[in-house]
Design a protein around this motif. Structure first.
Motif, PDB file in Angstrom:
ATOM      1  N   ARG A  32      41.999  11.406 -19.241  1.00  8.07           N
ATOM      2  CA  ARG A  32      41.519  11.855 -17.937  1.00  8.07           C
ATOM      3  C   ARG A  32      40.118  11.292 -17.697  1.00  8.07           C
ATOM      4  N   TYR A  69      47.823   9.640 -10.844  1.00  4.89           N
ATOM      5  CA  TYR A  69      48.404  10.155 -12.082  1.00  4.89           C
ATOM      6  C   TYR A  69      49.443   9.128 -12.487  1.00  4.89           C
ATOM      7  N   ILE A  86      44.932   9.891 -15.849  1.00  5.27           N
ATOM      8  CA  ILE A  86      44.517  10.509 -14.596  1.00  5.27           C
ATOM      9  C   ILE A  86      43.117  10.011 -14.254  1.00  5.27           C
ATOM     10  N   SER A 144      37.089  11.811 -15.251  1.00  3.17           N
ATOM     11  CA  SER A 144      36.602  12.762 -14.254  1.00  3.17           C
ATOM     12  C   SER A 144      35.862  12.070 -13.114  1.00  3.17           C
TER      13      SER A 144
END
Length: 159
Positions: free
Chosen positions: A73, A140, A102, A75
């Protein structure tokens, strides 16, 4: 959560399909939480391949699936994201493999910044600063069959 996939067809059963170009996060099935982004992509893909612009909608419960999947991920579009996307876009990624990635999508505006950075005309810091002023949507990317199995088809809409 709902995830959207823009396509030129109905995609009830997502599959991993070999790509003929290098994408932001590499090989995988690309989705987003932004329906308008998926609609835009669906309209672009029919120009290349024909078909009907379609937004496929899936349910995904990251909390239920997350423990079983190896997830990367990002951010924000920081230096790590920049290096990850640059390596994938150039076809030179040799790092760790993930089930699900992601992070921000490198749209056309972002791609131009990546090209200038890759050519050595911007430092990493300058590229990151340039990206901060751009409106970035998320993506995603389901990169394995195990990850794809966590998606549940909900519906599809022609756009």
């Amino acid at each position: 959560m709902l995830l959207y996939h823009g396509s030129n067809m109905l995609v009830k059963q997502p599959k991993l399909v070999v790509q003929n170009r290098f994408l932001d996060f590499g090989y995988g099935f690309y989705t987003t939480t932004n329906q308008q982004q998926a609609e835009s992509f669906a309209k672009k893909v029919i120009l290349r391949r024909g078909g009907v612009p379609t937004v496929n909608i899936y349910e995904f419960d990251e909390n239920a699936q997350g423990h079983a999947l190896k997830i990367k991920r990002f951010s924000s579009p920081d230096g790590e994201w920049l290096d990850f996307v640059s390596a994938h876009r150039s076809g030179n990624y040799s790092g760790e493999q993930y089930d699900l990635i992601i992070g921000a999508v490198a749209n056309d505006d972002v791609y131009r910044t990546l090209q200038v950075y890759s050519a050595g005309l911007l430092t990493k810091e300058q590229a990151i600063e340039a990206l901060k002023i751009k409106k970035l949507f998320d993506q995603y990317v389901f990169a394995t069959n195990q990850a794809l199995a966590s998606l549940k088809f909900a519906e599809a809409k022609e756009v």
